[in-house]
Design a protein around this motif. Structure first.
Motif, PDB file in Angstrom:
ATOM      1  N   ASP A 116       0.871  -1.175   0.000  1.00  0.00           N
ATOM      2  CA  ASP A 116       0.000   0.000   0.000  1.00  0.00           C
ATOM      3  C   ASP A 116       0.908   1.225   0.000  1.00  0.00           C
ATOM      4  O   ASP A 116       1.698   1.403   0.935  1.00  0.00           O
ATOM      5  CB  ASP A 116      -0.898   0.014   1.228  1.00  0.00           C
ATOM      6  CG  ASP A 116      -1.685   1.299   1.332  1.00  0.00           C
ATOM      7  OD1 ASP A 116      -1.302   2.154   2.163  1.00  0.00           O
ATOM      8  OD2 ASP A 116      -2.648   1.480   0.579  1.00  0.00           O
ATOM      9  N   PRO A 117       0.865   2.079  -1.027  1.00  0.00           N
ATOM     10  CA  PRO A 117       1.832   3.185  -1.120  1.00  0.00           C
ATOM     11  C   PRO A 117       1.869   4.083   0.102  1.00  0.00           C
ATOM     12  O   PRO A 117       2.956   4.429   0.585  1.00  0.00           O
ATOM     13  CB  PRO A 117       1.387   3.943  -2.377  1.00  0.00           C
ATOM     14  CG  PRO A 117       0.766   2.879  -3.236  1.00  0.00           C
ATOM     15  CD  PRO A 117       0.044   1.985  -2.263  1.00  0.00           C
ATOM     16  N   ALA A 118       0.704   4.473   0.610  1.00  0.00           N
ATOM     17  CA  ALA A 118       0.693   5.370   1.767  1.00  0.00           C
ATOM     18  C   ALA A 118       1.339   4.702   2.973  1.00  0.00           C
ATOM     19  O   ALA A 118       2.115   5.329   3.710  1.00  0.00           O
ATOM     20  CB  ALA A 118      -0.736   5.798   2.089  1.00  0.00           C
ATOM     21  N   HIS A 119       1.034   3.436   3.171  1.00  0.00           N
ATOM     22  CA  HIS A 119       1.587   2.740   4.332  1.00  0.00           C
ATOM     23  C   HIS A 119       3.102   2.602   4.228  1.00  0.00           C
ATOM     24  O   HIS A 119       3.827   2.929   5.168  1.00  0.00           O
ATOM     25  CB  HIS A 119       0.943   1.368   4.491  1.00  0.00           C
ATOM     26  CG  HIS A 119       1.598   0.542   5.554  1.00  0.00           C
ATOM     27  ND1 HIS A 119       2.508  -0.455   5.266  1.00  0.00           N
ATOM     28  CD2 HIS A 119       1.519   0.587   6.912  1.00  0.00           C
ATOM     29  CE1 HIS A 119       2.949  -0.983   6.385  1.00  0.00           C
ATOM     30  NE2 HIS A 119       2.360  -0.380   7.398  1.00  0.00           N
ATOM     31  N   ILE A 120       3.595   2.106   3.091  1.00  0.00           N
ATOM     32  CA  ILE A 120       5.020   1.827   2.999  1.00  0.00           C
ATOM     33  C   ILE A 120       5.839   3.109   3.064  1.00  0.00           C
ATOM     34  O   ILE A 120       6.960   3.120   3.602  1.00  0.00           O
ATOM     35  CB  ILE A 120       5.349   1.000   1.737  1.00  0.00           C
ATOM     36  CG1 ILE A 120       6.633   0.197   1.958  1.00  0.00           C
ATOM     37  CG2 ILE A 120       5.455   1.868   0.513  1.00  0.00           C
ATOM     38  CD1 ILE A 120       6.571  -0.818   3.068  1.00  0.00           C
ATOM     39  N   VAL A 180      10.852   4.042  -2.023  1.00  0.00           N
ATOM     40  CA  VAL A 180      10.624   2.838  -2.804  1.00  0.00           C
ATOM     41  C   VAL A 180      11.427   2.894  -4.089  1.00  0.00           C
ATOM     42  O   VAL A 180      11.789   3.967  -4.586  1.00  0.00           O
ATOM     43  CB  VAL A 180       9.125   2.670  -3.147  1.00  0.00           C
ATOM     44  CG1 VAL A 180       8.313   2.306  -1.918  1.00  0.00           C
ATOM     45  CG2 VAL A 180       8.567   3.927  -3.811  1.00  0.00           C
ATOM     46  N   VAL A 181      11.692   1.703  -4.616  1.00  0.00           N
ATOM     47  CA  VAL A 181      12.261   1.540  -5.949  1.00  0.00           C
ATOM     48  C   VAL A 181      11.172   0.865  -6.775  1.00  0.00           C
ATOM     49  O   VAL A 181      10.711  -0.220  -6.420  1.00  0.00           O
ATOM     50  CB  VAL A 181      13.545   0.689  -5.919  1.00  0.00           C
ATOM     51  CG1 VAL A 181      14.091   0.485  -7.330  1.00  0.00           C
ATOM     52  CG2 VAL A 181      14.591   1.344  -5.026  1.00  0.00           C
ATOM     53  N   VAL A 182      10.773   1.504  -7.873  1.00  0.00           N
ATOM     54  CA  VAL A 182       9.565   1.110  -8.596  1.00  0.00           C
ATOM     55  C   VAL A 182       9.932   0.580  -9.980  1.00  0.00           C
ATOM     56  O   VAL A 182      10.642   1.260 -10.737  1.00  0.00           O
ATOM     57  CB  VAL A 182       8.612   2.316  -8.743  1.00  0.00           C
ATOM     58  CG1 VAL A 182       7.308   1.891  -9.404  1.00  0.00           C
ATOM     59  CG2 VAL A 182       8.337   2.946  -7.377  1.00  0.00           C
ATOM     60  N   PRO A 183       9.461  -0.619 -10.346  1.00  0.00           N
ATOM     61  CA  PRO A 183       9.790  -1.156 -11.669  1.00  0.00           C
ATOM     62  C   PRO A 183       9.129  -0.346 -12.780  1.00  0.00           C
ATOM     63  O   PRO A 183       7.932  -0.065 -12.732  1.00  0.00           O
ATOM     64  CB  PRO A 183       9.238  -2.584 -11.613  1.00  0.00           C
ATOM     65  CG  PRO A 183       8.128  -2.524 -10.610  1.00  0.00           C
ATOM     66  CD  PRO A 183       8.573  -1.519  -9.582  1.00  0.00           C
ATOM     67  N   PRO A 215       1.005   6.145  -8.171  1.00  0.00           N
ATOM     68  CA  PRO A 215       0.419   5.924  -6.842  1.00  0.00           C
ATOM     69  C   PRO A 215       1.367   6.263  -5.700  1.00  0.00           C
ATOM     70  O   PRO A 215       0.921   6.719  -4.637  1.00  0.00           O
ATOM     71  CB  PRO A 215       0.083   4.426  -6.856  1.00  0.00           C
ATOM     72  CG  PRO A 215      -0.063   4.079  -8.296  1.00  0.00           C
ATOM     73  CD  PRO A 215       0.949   4.921  -9.004  1.00  0.00           C
ATOM     74  N   PHE A 216       2.668   6.048  -5.897  1.00  0.00           N
ATOM     75  CA  PHE A 216       3.629   6.400  -4.857  1.00  0.00           C
ATOM     76  C   PHE A 216       3.818   7.912  -4.788  1.00  0.00           C
ATOM     77  O   PHE A 216       3.876   8.491  -3.697  1.00  0.00           O
ATOM     78  CB  PHE A 216       4.973   5.710  -5.112  1.00  0.00           C
ATOM     79  CG  PHE A 216       4.927   4.227  -4.935  1.00  0.00           C
ATOM     80  CD1 PHE A 216       4.807   3.652  -3.679  1.00  0.00           C
ATOM     81  CD2 PHE A 216       4.983   3.392  -6.038  1.00  0.00           C
ATOM     82  CE1 PHE A 216       4.756   2.275  -3.518  1.00  0.00           C
ATOM     83  CE2 PHE A 216       4.945   2.017  -5.889  1.00  0.00           C
ATOM     84  CZ  PHE A 216       4.821   1.455  -4.629  1.00  0.00           C
ATOM     85  N   ALA A 217       3.919   8.553  -5.934  1.00  0.00           N
ATOM     86  CA  ALA A 217       4.101  10.005  -5.945  1.00  0.00           C
ATOM     87  C   ALA A 217       2.913  10.713  -5.308  1.00  0.00           C
ATOM     88  O   ALA A 217       3.075  11.729  -4.618  1.00  0.00           O
ATOM     89  CB  ALA A 217       4.308  10.487  -7.374  1.00  0.00           C
TER      90      ALA A 217
END
Length: 390
Positions: free
Chosen positions: A300-304, A311-314, A324-326
């Motif tokens: 979950d982006p908000a949680h992590i 994060v490192v995103v593929p 979603p992370f941004a």
């Protein structure tokens, strides 16, 4: 944007020119493997060899199996063989640092075929009773404890200023196993989720706590998969899982699995922080869809982003997973876009400048380049040009 490239110790040890060559790419950081799975890798510029065969998952530094961390534990890290003798990680890290590069550890966790072979009861078991020896079940208490200890030990190596934790979550069917022959039927997103559901004793009890009968669930999974084995299309996405299993049953399986992954990630990051000096950066290789499995753990982006430093995103399929992370990012969080730059492995070093610009627009703060040791000279020249251009 700050850029880092992935590197194996065997790319550097025994090749005096490697550190300067990597630094000359224009990267500021090397993400160096400290614990890694089995692999067969090219070393196209090494003066002594061209192929390295890492026969099993191992730590690439000396570990003390009878020390306080591991004494009395049935599950413990395996030492490397002649592909990474002695303190291969430390030797490579020192050489990279002398070339002016910031060194971060690269730690692969819940991906270990040797562990599954030696301790088959630790593996994920699918609804048909098939074991996945490459996939430790992250719900099992002993496995979780092993992964947390390994994360703390392998991440915090001397001189490292940060770490990237890979495979810190569930693994499933889609693993490139030796001479892999599993692509004959396209199971799709929903089918792969069903094939990832674990039915080891721990997970069976976990489903029970969610109100599911494990035997009935396994039968339902097998029934749901049967049309896919016969060639029916997968509707895809979570809606496809709900269609195959029913909304309530699907939600119950996900509740169990999401909680097990989330709490493991929290515990592992906390263990690394406790072992690390102040300012040590902790990133997870991550996918923004919690039910996805593999090297890039579903989160979950908000949680992590409330737990780790980023994060490192593929981005092999494009930079869309960055969004979603941004959208959930906090000040100072790292959202690193991971691009393949080995053209022979599907990477696109020639479009790196444009890809990086698009990633920046979507919220990326850093770049990761896979992989300096595997790339051809032409690929590395393209990387140099792209990073020089900005």
């Amino acid at each position: 944007m700050k850029a880092s490239t992935f590197v194996y110790p065997w790319d550097v040890v025994g090749d005096p020119g490697a550190p300067a060559r990597i630094a000359a790419l224009g990267v500021r950081q090397a993400t160096l493997a400290a614990a890694y799975h089995s692999t067969r890798a090219l070393t196209p510029r090494h003066p002594r060899h061209r192929i390295v065969t890492a026969e099993h998952a191992a730590v690439l530094y000396p570990t003390d199996p009878e020390g306080a961390r591991w004494k009395g534990r049935a599950l413990r890290p395996y030492p490397a063989g002649d592909w990474a003798p002695g303190d291969a990680y430390g030797e490579a890290a020192d050489a990279l640092a002398r070339a002016g590069l910031d060194v971060h550890t690269w730690v692969v966790l819940a991906h270990n075929s040797r562990l599954g072979a030696d301790h088959p009861d630790t593996s994920v078991v699918n609804a048909y009773g098939d074991r996945y020896p490459w996939a430790p079940c992250i719900a099992q208490p002993a496995t979780r404890a092993y992964l947390v200890e390994l994360a703390a030990e392998a991440a915090v190596r001397p001189g490292a200023s940060g770490t990237e934790l890979e495979s810190l979550g569930w693994y499933g069917l889609q693993h490139l196993h030796a001479h892999d022959k599993t692509g004959g039927i396209g199971l799709g997103d929903a089918g792969l989720y069903l094939m990832a559901l674990c039915f080891c004793p721990t997970c069976r009890a976990g489903y029970g706590a969610q109100g599911l009968d494990a035997d009935a669930l396994a039968a339902a999974v097998r029934d749901a998969l049967e049309p896919l084995w016969q060639g029916a299309p997968d509707d895809g996405g979570w809606a496809g899982v709900e269609k195959l299993l029913g909304e309530e049953t699907a939600a119950a399986t996900r509740a169990w699995r999401d909680e097990r992954a989330r709490t493991l990630q929290e515990t592992a990051v906390r263990a690394v922080r406790d072992a690390a000096p102040d300012g040590f950066q902790i990133l997870l290789h991550a996918d923004p869809v919690t039910y996805h499995v593999g090297a890039n753990a579903g989160v979950d982006p908000a949680h992590i982003l409330s737990v780790a430093d980023g994060v490192v995103v593929p981005c092999a399929g494009g930079p869309g997973l960055l969004t979603p992370f941004a959208e959930q990012s906090r000040a100072g969080a790292v959202v690193a876009a991971n691009f393949g730059v080995v053209s022979g492995m599907g990477g696109s070093p020639g479009t790196l400048a444009a890809d990086a610009a698009r990633a920046r627009e979507l919220g990326a703060t850093e770049l990761r380049l896979y992989h300096a040791g595997l790339a051809s000279d032409a690929d590395l020249e393209a990387v140099r040009g792209a990073l020089a251009a900005g």
